[in-house]
Design a protein around this motif. Structure first.
Motif, mmCIF file in Angstrom:
data_model
loop_
_atom_site.group_PDB
_atom_site.id
_atom_site.type_symbol
_atom_site.label_atom_id
_atom_site.label_comp_id
_atom_site.label_asym_id
_atom_site.label_seq_id
_atom_site.Cartn_x
_atom_site.Cartn_y
_atom_site.Cartn_z
ATOM 1 N N ASN A 258 0.589 -8.653 -42.475
ATOM 2 C CA ASN A 258 1.388 -8.566 -43.700
ATOM 3 C C ASN A 258 2.537 -7.574 -43.587
ATOM 4 O O ASN A 258 3.294 -7.412 -44.541
ATOM 5 N N GLN A 259 2.655 -6.883 -42.453
ATOM 6 C CA GLN A 259 3.712 -5.877 -42.294
ATOM 7 C C GLN A 259 4.816 -6.369 -41.362
ATOM 8 O O GLN A 259 5.653 -5.582 -40.919
ATOM 9 N N VAL A 260 4.785 -7.655 -41.017
ATOM 10 C CA VAL A 260 5.812 -8.206 -40.131
ATOM 11 C C VAL A 260 6.948 -8.747 -40.985
ATOM 12 O O VAL A 260 6.715 -9.516 -41.921
ATOM 13 N N SER A 261 8.163 -8.361 -40.662
ATOM 14 C CA SER A 261 9.299 -8.842 -41.447
ATOM 15 C C SER A 261 9.596 -10.296 -41.080
ATOM 16 O O SER A 261 9.101 -10.817 -40.077
ATOM 17 N N ARG A 262 10.431 -10.953 -41.889
ATOM 18 C CA ARG A 262 10.763 -12.362 -41.656
ATOM 19 C C ARG A 262 11.330 -12.555 -40.246
ATOM 20 O O ARG A 262 12.169 -11.791 -39.806
ATOM 21 N N GLY A 263 10.813 -13.546 -39.549
ATOM 22 C CA GLY A 263 11.285 -13.810 -38.184
ATOM 23 C C GLY A 263 10.761 -12.819 -37.160
ATOM 24 O O GLY A 263 11.231 -12.792 -36.025
ATOM 25 N N GLY A 264 9.793 -11.990 -37.561
ATOM 26 C CA GLY A 264 9.298 -10.928 -36.678
ATOM 27 C C GLY A 264 8.134 -11.360 -35.800
ATOM 28 O O GLY A 264 7.700 -12.510 -35.831
ATOM 29 N N ARG A 265 7.648 -10.385 -35.024
ATOM 30 C CA ARG A 265 6.615 -10.687 -34.044
ATOM 31 C C ARG A 265 5.436 -9.723 -34.189
ATOM 32 O O ARG A 265 5.645 -8.528 -34.350
ATOM 33 N N LEU A 266 4.249 -10.283 -34.113
ATOM 34 C CA LEU A 266 3.021 -9.475 -34.135
ATOM 35 C C LEU A 266 2.302 -9.676 -32.811
ATOM 36 O O LEU A 266 2.023 -10.806 -32.419
ATOM 37 N N LEU A 288 6.903 -16.344 -38.272
ATOM 38 C CA LEU A 288 6.357 -15.211 -37.527
ATOM 39 C C LEU A 288 5.887 -15.692 -36.167
ATOM 40 O O LEU A 288 5.404 -16.809 -36.031
ATOM 41 N N THR A 289 6.034 -14.845 -35.180
ATOM 42 C CA THR A 289 5.449 -15.112 -33.871
ATOM 43 C C THR A 289 4.236 -14.204 -33.733
ATOM 44 O O THR A 289 4.336 -12.992 -33.896
ATOM 45 N N LEU A 290 3.104 -14.810 -33.464
ATOM 46 C CA LEU A 290 1.857 -14.056 -33.302
ATOM 47 C C LEU A 290 1.381 -14.305 -31.880
ATOM 48 O O LEU A 290 1.216 -15.457 -31.478
ATOM 49 N N CYS A 291 1.220 -13.249 -31.102
ATOM 50 C CA CYS A 291 0.761 -13.488 -29.732
ATOM 51 C C CYS A 291 -0.255 -12.444 -29.304
ATOM 52 O O CYS A 291 -0.308 -11.337 -29.842
#
Ligand SMILES: [Zn+2]
Ligand SMILES: [Zn+2]
Length: 351
Positions: A258-266, A288-291
């Protein structure tokens, strides 16, 4: 086989018996095979995975853990020509077959021929000597102490998380957890000039350490703006472009998501047991990109050694000042688990 002159036949080793139960035993000093070396362990860092294995009971009874080690070569196998007795080396698990598709792509952590958990070792470095393949040790660069160099393996893990994040100079960064991997991640990001960095950590000592390592802001998880998992459009006020989760706790993964900004990556680096509840709609609407990030880059140990030898990392802050004897291992695991110790604890089996 060539050996050092006064090689003993037995050695002390911290043998795992069951959850929270380690016994110091005299074991035979292992004999290296033709392509192996025997290393007298100087230092071995205690890893978060050691807490899971030895305290939480995921280990195999009878095994000796410890995979973040340095030492001096004490014997070499008959076919080993790149090492001689007396060489100072750093080691660690580095599985790769070198010929599958992923290995050839430079992604050895995803070797198609990898079997089981690579941390599932039976002959670790919480012992006076460790036997390993001659191809799985690296030479210490000049000026780097054995103690500092024992950060190589966890630093390679941290560097891989940074690689996986594809962070750029334009990105704001949030790191969850300031245990050893989180702390090394902050220190390495700082050394490479990335930031600003916000660190989320419940332990006061570890928050202090994160600040000392150069984090721009530290926050307790309770200070985060959290909201229902079914609120996929909402972006937290302190959201960051890159979020690197190093704690492994399911609730931290949820908070990080929930702390990833728009277009961000976790990037998920920390491995845990409890499973998070994530809403895929959040990923879709915010692209979001989650890897995941496992082990190291192909040249992870080399890069970690280069960074350590450059002096850009404050190893005096990252490593706990007092070395740990083999019989202090269990007490130290408890202190690391409870957060009494903030930095990387180093076992010195020769103490
Ligand atoms: Zn480790
Ligand atoms: Zn492979």
């Amino acid at each position: 086989m060539r050996t050092m002159t006064d090689l003993p036949t037995t050695m002390p080793a911290a043998v795992y018996r069951g959850p929270g139960d380690i016994v110091l035993e005299e074991l035979p000093v292992p004999s290296p095979g033709p392509e192996q070396v025997l290393v007298e362990v100087a230092h071995c860092g205690i890893c978060g995975s050691d807490i899971h294995l030895l305290l939480d009971g995921l280990g195999q009874a009878g095994s000796v853990e410890g995979h973040e080690w340095t030492g001096v070569i004490a014997a070499v196998g008959a076919d080993v020509d790149q090492w001689v007795v007396g060489d100072a080396v750093v080691g660690g698990p580095s599985p790769r077959c070198r010929h599958c598709r992923r290995c050839l792509e430079g992604k050895p952590s995803q070797c198609r021929n990898r079997t089981g958990s690579v941390m599932d070792i039976s002959e670790g470095a919480f012992a006076r000597y460790i036997r390993t393949n001659a191809s799985a040790v690296w030479r210490l660069p000049p000026g780097l102490s054995m103690r500092q160099a024992a950060l190589t393996e966890p630093l390679a893990v941290a560097l891989h998380g940074i690689t996986r994040s594809q962070v750029t100079e334009a990105d704001s960064i949030m790191v969850f957890g300031a245990g050893p991997i989180g702390a090394l991640t902050v220190a390495a990001l700082k050394a490479k000039g990335f930031g600003p960095i916000t660190v989320i950590e419940p332990g006061a000592r570890r928050r202090r350490l994160a600040l000392d390592l150069g984090a721009d802001e530290v926050r307790d998880p309770s200070e985060l703006e959290l909201f229902e998992v079914l609120d996929p459009e909402r972006i937290a006020s302190g959201a960051c472009d890159v979020v690197i989760e190093c704690s492994g706790h399911g609730n931290a993964v949820e908070a990080a998501f929930n702390q990833v900004s728009r277009g961000g990556r976790l990037v998920l680096v920390g491995a845990g047991i409890d499973q998070p509840n994530l809403n895929p709609l959040r990923m879709i609407l915010n692209e979001l990109t989650l890897c995941g990030s496992f082990l190291y880059d192909a040249d992870g140990f080399e890069n970690a050694l280069t960074l350590l030898a450059s002096g850009a990392l404050p190893t005096d802050l990252l490593i706990e000042p007092a070395d740990v004897t083999l019989d202090q291992l269990m007490g130290t695991l408890r202190d690391l688990s409870s957060g009494v110790l903030a930095g990387k604890a180093m076992v010195a089996p020769g103490l």
